[in-house]
Design a protein around this motif. Structure first.
Motif, PDB file in Angstrom:
ATOM      1  N   GLN A 139       0.835  -1.211   0.000  1.00 46.22           N
ATOM      2  CA  GLN A 139       0.000   0.000   0.000  1.00 46.22           C
ATOM      3  C   GLN A 139       0.861   1.248   0.000  1.00 46.22           C
ATOM      4  OE1 GLN A 139      -3.997  -1.992   1.695  1.00 46.22           O
ATOM      5  NE2 GLN A 139      -3.467   0.021   2.444  1.00 46.22           N
ATOM      6  N   ALA A 140       1.965   1.212   0.742  1.00 43.45           N
ATOM      7  CA  ALA A 140       2.851   2.385   0.767  1.00 43.45           C
ATOM      8  C   ALA A 140       3.437   2.606  -0.625  1.00 43.45           C
ATOM      9  CB  ALA A 140       3.956   2.182   1.805  1.00 43.45           C
ATOM     10  N   TYR A 141       3.761   1.502  -1.284  1.00 44.13           N
ATOM     11  CA  TYR A 141       4.304   1.598  -2.647  1.00 44.13           C
ATOM     12  C   TYR A 141       3.321   2.365  -3.537  1.00 44.13           C
ATOM     13  CZ  TYR A 141       6.181   0.160  -7.185  1.00 44.13           C
ATOM     14  OH  TYR A 141       6.703   0.164  -8.466  1.00 44.13           O
ATOM     15  N   ARG A 142       2.053   1.979  -3.441  1.00 45.08           N
ATOM     16  CA  ARG A 142       1.034   2.630  -4.287  1.00 45.08           C
ATOM     17  C   ARG A 142       0.903   4.110  -3.947  1.00 45.08           C
ATOM     18  NH1 ARG A 142       1.236   0.219  -8.398  1.00 45.08           N
ATOM     19  NH2 ARG A 142       1.239  -2.018  -8.155  1.00 45.08           N
ATOM     20  N   VAL A 143       0.898   4.418  -2.656  1.00 43.27           N
ATOM     21  CA  VAL A 143       0.762   5.831  -2.247  1.00 43.27           C
ATOM     22  C   VAL A 143       1.905   6.649  -2.851  1.00 43.27           C
ATOM     23  CG1 VAL A 143       0.917   7.404  -0.258  1.00 43.27           C
ATOM     24  CG2 VAL A 143      -0.428   5.292  -0.080  1.00 43.27           C
ATOM     25  N   ILE A 144       3.112   6.128  -2.741  1.00 47.52           N
ATOM     26  CA  ILE A 144       4.268   6.884  -3.240  1.00 47.52           C
ATOM     27  C   ILE A 144       4.197   7.014  -4.756  1.00 47.52           C
ATOM     28  CG2 ILE A 144       6.793   6.953  -3.410  1.00 47.52           C
ATOM     29  CD1 ILE A 144       6.822   5.250  -0.769  1.00 47.52           C
ATOM     30  N   LYS A 145       3.949   5.890  -5.420  1.00 43.82           N
ATOM     31  CA  LYS A 145       4.005   5.915  -6.880  1.00 43.82           C
ATOM     32  C   LYS A 145       2.862   6.729  -7.501  1.00 43.82           C
ATOM     33  CE  LYS A 145       6.835   3.631  -8.893  1.00 43.82           C
ATOM     34  NZ  LYS A 145       8.271   3.840  -9.222  1.00 43.82           N
TER      35      LYS A 145
ATOM     36  N   ALA B  42       9.690   7.926  -8.376  1.00 42.99           N
ATOM     37  CA  ALA B  42      10.389   7.529  -7.145  1.00 42.99           C
ATOM     38  C   ALA B  42      10.770   6.048  -7.223  1.00 42.99           C
ATOM     39  CB  ALA B  42       9.480   7.763  -5.949  1.00 42.99           C
ATOM     40  N   GLN B  43      11.867   5.692  -6.597  1.00 46.43           N
ATOM     41  CA  GLN B  43      12.320   4.305  -6.553  1.00 46.43           C
ATOM     42  C   GLN B  43      11.984   3.763  -5.170  1.00 46.43           C
ATOM     43  OE1 GLN B  43      13.981   2.706  -9.370  1.00 46.43           O
ATOM     44  NE2 GLN B  43      12.776   4.462 -10.055  1.00 46.43           N
ATOM     45  N   VAL B  44      11.215   2.692  -5.143  1.00 51.57           N
ATOM     46  CA  VAL B  44      10.664   2.224  -3.867  1.00 51.57           C
ATOM     47  C   VAL B  44      10.987   0.748  -3.628  1.00 51.57           C
ATOM     48  CG1 VAL B  44       8.562   2.077  -2.462  1.00 51.57           C
ATOM     49  CG2 VAL B  44       8.744   3.839  -4.229  1.00 51.57           C
ATOM     50  N   SER B  45      11.352   0.434  -2.400  1.00 49.28           N
ATOM     51  CA  SER B  45      11.644  -0.961  -2.048  1.00 49.28           C
ATOM     52  C   SER B  45      11.339  -1.191  -0.563  1.00 49.28           C
ATOM     53  CB  SER B  45      13.129  -1.259  -2.310  1.00 49.28           C
ATOM     54  OG  SER B  45      13.426  -2.603  -1.964  1.00 49.28           O
ATOM     55  N   ILE B  46      11.547  -2.417  -0.117  1.00 47.80           N
ATOM     56  CA  ILE B  46      11.667  -2.648   1.331  1.00 47.80           C
ATOM     57  C   ILE B  46      13.151  -2.866   1.605  1.00 47.80           C
ATOM     58  CG2 ILE B  46       9.398  -3.714   1.587  1.00 47.80           C
ATOM     59  CD1 ILE B  46      10.778  -6.421   1.889  1.00 47.80           C
ATOM     60  N   ALA B  47      13.521  -2.938   2.880  1.00 46.84           N
ATOM     61  CA  ALA B  47      14.869  -3.391   3.213  1.00 46.84           C
ATOM     62  C   ALA B  47      14.697  -4.837   3.656  1.00 46.84           C
ATOM     63  CB  ALA B  47      15.483  -2.545   4.312  1.00 46.84           C
ATOM     64  N   LYS B  48      15.229  -5.746   2.857  1.00 48.39           N
ATOM     65  CA  LYS B  48      14.990  -7.175   3.064  1.00 48.39           C
ATOM     66  C   LYS B  48      16.231  -7.818   3.669  1.00 48.39           C
ATOM     67  CE  LYS B  48      12.965 -11.105   2.622  1.00 48.39           C
ATOM     68  NZ  LYS B  48      13.681 -11.531   3.831  1.00 48.39           N
ATOM     69  N   SER B  49      16.062  -8.451   4.801  1.00 54.71           N
ATOM     70  CA  SER B  49      17.181  -9.222   5.359  1.00 54.71           C
ATOM     71  C   SER B  49      17.399 -10.451   4.476  1.00 54.71           C
ATOM     72  CB  SER B  49      16.830  -9.669   6.780  1.00 54.71           C
ATOM     73  OG  SER B  49      17.617 -10.778   7.140  1.00 54.71           O
ATOM     74  N   VAL B  50      18.604 -10.595   3.955  1.00 51.85           N
ATOM     75  CA  VAL B  50      18.923 -11.771   3.138  1.00 51.85           C
ATOM     76  C   VAL B  50      20.063 -12.525   3.820  1.00 51.85           C
ATOM     77  CG1 VAL B  50      19.665 -12.603   0.865  1.00 51.85           C
ATOM     78  CG2 VAL B  50      18.196 -10.586   1.026  1.00 51.85           C
ATOM     79  N   ILE B  51      19.787 -13.785   4.130  1.00 48.01           N
ATOM     80  CA  ILE B  51      20.777 -14.628   4.812  1.00 48.01           C
ATOM     81  C   ILE B  51      21.222 -15.706   3.829  1.00 48.01           C
ATOM     82  CG2 ILE B  51      21.070 -16.331   6.679  1.00 48.01           C
ATOM     83  CD1 ILE B  51      19.072 -14.671   8.318  1.00 48.01           C
ATOM     84  N   ASP B  52      22.505 -15.985   3.839  1.00 41.12           N
ATOM     85  CA  ASP B  52      23.026 -17.045   2.969  1.00 41.12           C
ATOM     86  C   ASP B  52      22.922 -18.369   3.746  1.00 41.12           C
ATOM     87  OD1 ASP B  52      24.379 -18.361   0.930  1.00 41.12           O
ATOM     88  OD2 ASP B  52      26.356 -17.899   1.779  1.00 41.12           O
ATOM     89  N   TYR B  53      21.988 -19.223   3.367  1.00 44.92           N
ATOM     90  CA  TYR B  53      21.823 -20.520   4.038  1.00 44.92           C
ATOM     91  C   TYR B  53      22.647 -21.577   3.312  1.00 44.92           C
ATOM     92  CZ  TYR B  53      18.011 -18.555   6.699  1.00 44.92           C
ATOM     93  OH  TYR B  53      17.266 -17.789   7.557  1.00 44.92           O
ATOM     94  N   VAL B  54      23.484 -22.264   4.052  1.00 48.42           N
ATOM     95  CA  VAL B  54      24.371 -23.254   3.437  1.00 48.42           C
ATOM     96  C   VAL B  54      24.183 -24.592   4.160  1.00 48.42           C
ATOM     97  CG1 VAL B  54      26.799 -23.835   3.079  1.00 48.42           C
ATOM     98  CG2 VAL B  54      26.055 -21.489   2.796  1.00 48.42           C
ATOM     99  N   PRO B  55      23.956 -25.683   3.413  1.00 47.63           N
ATOM    100  CA  PRO B  55      23.796 -26.984   4.082  1.00 47.63           C
ATOM    101  C   PRO B  55      25.149 -27.494   4.600  1.00 47.63           C
ATOM    102  CG  PRO B  55      23.601 -27.211   1.691  1.00 47.63           C
ATOM    103  CD  PRO B  55      23.798 -25.758   1.955  1.00 47.63           C
ATOM    104  N   TYR B  56      25.189 -27.892   5.825  1.00 45.95           N
ATOM    105  CA  TYR B  56      26.423 -28.410   6.421  1.00 45.95           C
ATOM    106  C   TYR B  56      26.898 -29.632   5.632  1.00 45.95           C
ATOM    107  CZ  TYR B  56      29.498 -30.403  10.007  1.00 45.95           C
ATOM    108  OH  TYR B  56      30.566 -30.932  10.685  1.00 45.95           O
ATOM    109  N   GLN B  57      28.148 -29.599   5.225  1.00 42.60           N
ATOM    110  CA  GLN B  57      28.784 -30.661   4.443  1.00 42.60           C
ATOM    111  C   GLN B  57      28.009 -31.031   3.172  1.00 42.60           C
ATOM    112  OE1 GLN B  57      29.493 -33.834   7.261  1.00 42.60           O
ATOM    113  NE2 GLN B  57      31.430 -32.900   7.895  1.00 42.60           N
ATOM    114  N   HIS B  58      27.151 -30.133   2.749  1.00 40.93           N
ATOM    115  CA  HIS B  58      26.344 -30.333   1.536  1.00 40.93           C
ATOM    116  C   HIS B  58      25.581 -31.658   1.522  1.00 40.93           C
ATOM    117  CE1 HIS B  58      27.589 -26.600  -0.283  1.00 40.93           C
ATOM    118  NE2 HIS B  58      28.725 -26.815   0.351  1.00 40.93           N
ATOM    119  N   LYS B  59      25.275 -32.146   2.724  1.00 42.73           N
ATOM    120  CA  LYS B  59      24.527 -33.414   2.795  1.00 42.73           C
ATOM    121  C   LYS B  59      23.063 -33.190   2.437  1.00 42.73           C
ATOM    122  CE  LYS B  59      27.018 -36.066   6.162  1.00 42.73           C
ATOM    123  NZ  LYS B  59      27.160 -36.265   7.589  1.00 42.73           N
ATOM    124  N   LEU B  60      22.458 -34.225   1.850  1.00 39.63           N
ATOM    125  CA  LEU B  60      21.068 -34.119   1.437  1.00 39.63           C
ATOM    126  C   LEU B  60      20.164 -33.760   2.619  1.00 39.63           C
ATOM    127  CD1 LEU B  60      19.163 -34.424  -0.953  1.00 39.63           C
ATOM    128  CD2 LEU B  60      18.781 -36.776  -0.219  1.00 39.63           C
TER     129      LEU B  60
END
Ligand code: BGC
Length: 420
Positions: A226-232, A238-256
């Motif tokens: 909704q905020a995006y729509r109000v701004i646009k 205007a350039q609009v985004s959220i601030a997204k937490s991005v975590i790099d998830y890695v499987p231990y020892q690449h096991k299935l």
């Protein structure tokens, strides 16, 4: 590979209102006063007790004195940035910053459900002008974890009309400031907030557990749209985004057996919200701090180097995180990345190595448009209080004196050369 960054690359740093402004009156200030003694008394157990979702903890001996002091948990005057922003922006300009992300404090702008404060809006207009006067591009966040107390009392983000309430504030803020802002961040890290309020320590206004958690994520996602729509609607460029937490998830020892939980975590944490708001995103604001190596559903392992909070410093995780974001076909701005490092022992090498990875990701096709370090100033680190020091600039909380750390000067050099 060329070591230069694109000419238009936005270099700078970030802050958020409650963490630096001082003297706020919002849901957090009320909570801090009520919980400071408890947070101090339980600090050792909370910080060193181990946690399913994190690995690593701070060196207790090093932080114990500050972490057991109730005053550590009360944001109070913080960095007095509300009054000292001109000097702070002078510092940012001296350090060659060309962009600065900060947040508006909703509780100042809308102190009551039906009242708006023109002085607060004028103040933020002045702040934006002060940045522009110094040749610094403002990146303005509408909501960074704090809400007015009246909003909290109605159930915060779990209340059925939460998004409408937020929208009234957004409309007023955009009406007052929209002509001066090119980059907006609507909400900061929906899932971090939902996790910390519903399963962690942070003030929860609509109960804890799974249902309020999902409701909070859902409401913050809708609030973004909704905020995006109000701004646009008012400012289509205007350039609009959220601030997204991005975590790099890695499987231990690449096991299935570890690959499945890593993929599930990636889907829920990194992908779900971005997919839901894909049509309301002009770029992706990425906040990135960590890699999590998963052994089944447990976070395991730690690199040799960690921050003062005990978080592993994995500079190459930023490359993986950025390459994942390629799938959305949008430009990316790193809206936060950094480390708590009071002695400034790691910030410089970590920053340099992160930037090398960013450069590599650009070369490999991820359109990164900017890097905003967390943080310009030392600040109030939520339930951890003041002891974690994320600033390029050190703040003496007794005197409010600012001292740029060596790493801040190194970053200034990198900015000047537009690369490493
Ligand atoms: C938040 C900041 C916080 C930083 C370091 C991010 O999750 O947006 O407010 O200070 O991480 O913990």
């Amino acid at each position: 590979m060329s070591r230069a960054f694109p000419d238009s690359f936005l270099w700078g740093a970030s802050t958020s209102a409650h963490q630096v402004e001082g003297n706020t009156e919002n849901d957090w200030t009320a909570w801090e006063q009520a919980h400071a003694d408890r947070l101090a008394a339980t600090a050792e157990q909370r910080l060193t007790g181990g946690h399913r979702f994190y690995s690593g903890s701070p060196d207790w001996e090093a932080v114990k004195e500050l972490a057991t002091d109730p005053a550590n948990y009360v944001s109070g005057e913080a960095c007095d940035h509300y009054n000292q922003y001109e000097q702070d922006f002078d510092l940012a300009a001296d350090l060659n910053h060309a962009a600065h992300r900060f947040s508006l404090e909703w509780s100042r702008i809308q102190p009551g459900p039906e009242t708006f404060d023109q002085d607060a809006l004028d103040h933020y207009r002045d702040m934006i002008a002060a940045l522009r006067d110094r040749g610094i591009e403002p990146v303005v966040t509408l909501w960074h974890f704090t809400s007015p107390q009246w909003f909290a009392e109605q159930g915060g983000w779990t209340a059925p009309d939460a998004v409408d309430r937020f929208q009234a504030y957004v409309e007023r803020a955009v009406e007052a400031l929209g002509d001066t802002v090119s980059y907006w961040i609507t909400v900061n890290e929906p899932q971090v907030y939902a996790t910390q309020t519903c399963f962690g320590e942070w003030p929860a206004h609509g109960g804890t557990g799974f249902r309020p958690y999902l409701r909070t994520v859902h409401r913050l996602t809708t609030a973004h749209r909704q905020a995006y729509r109000v701004i646009k609607d008012c400012h289509p460029d205007a350039q609009v985004s959220i601030a997204k937490s991005v975590i790099d998830y890695v499987p231990y020892q690449h096991k299935l057996t570890n690959r499945l939980p890593a993929r599930a975590a990636d889907w829920w944490w990194n992908d779900y919200v971005l997919r839901r708001i894909h049509d309301e995103l002009d770029f992706i604001g990425m906040n990135h701090y960590s890699r999590k190596v998963l052994h089944r559903t447990r976070v395991v392992g730690q690199p040799e180097q960690t921050s003062d909070l005990g978080w592993g410093l994995y500079p190459d995780a930023v490359y993986d995180a950025l390459m994942q974001l390629k799938r959305y076909g949008k430009p990316v701005m790193i809206t936060e990345n950094g480390a708590a490092d009071a002695a400034d022992e790691h910030r410089e090498w970590y920053l340099e190595q992160v930037l090398r990875q960013v450069r590599q990701a650009i070369a490999d096709g991820c359109p990164v448009e900017g890097y905003l370090h967390w943080s310009l100033l030392d600040n109030f680190e939520w339930d951890k209080g003041f002891w974690p020091r994320f600033g390029l600039v050190e703040v003496d909380y007794e005197t409010q004196e600012r001292t740029p750390r060596d790493s801040a000067y190194r970053y200034a050099e990198i900015i000047e050369q537009n690369g490493l």
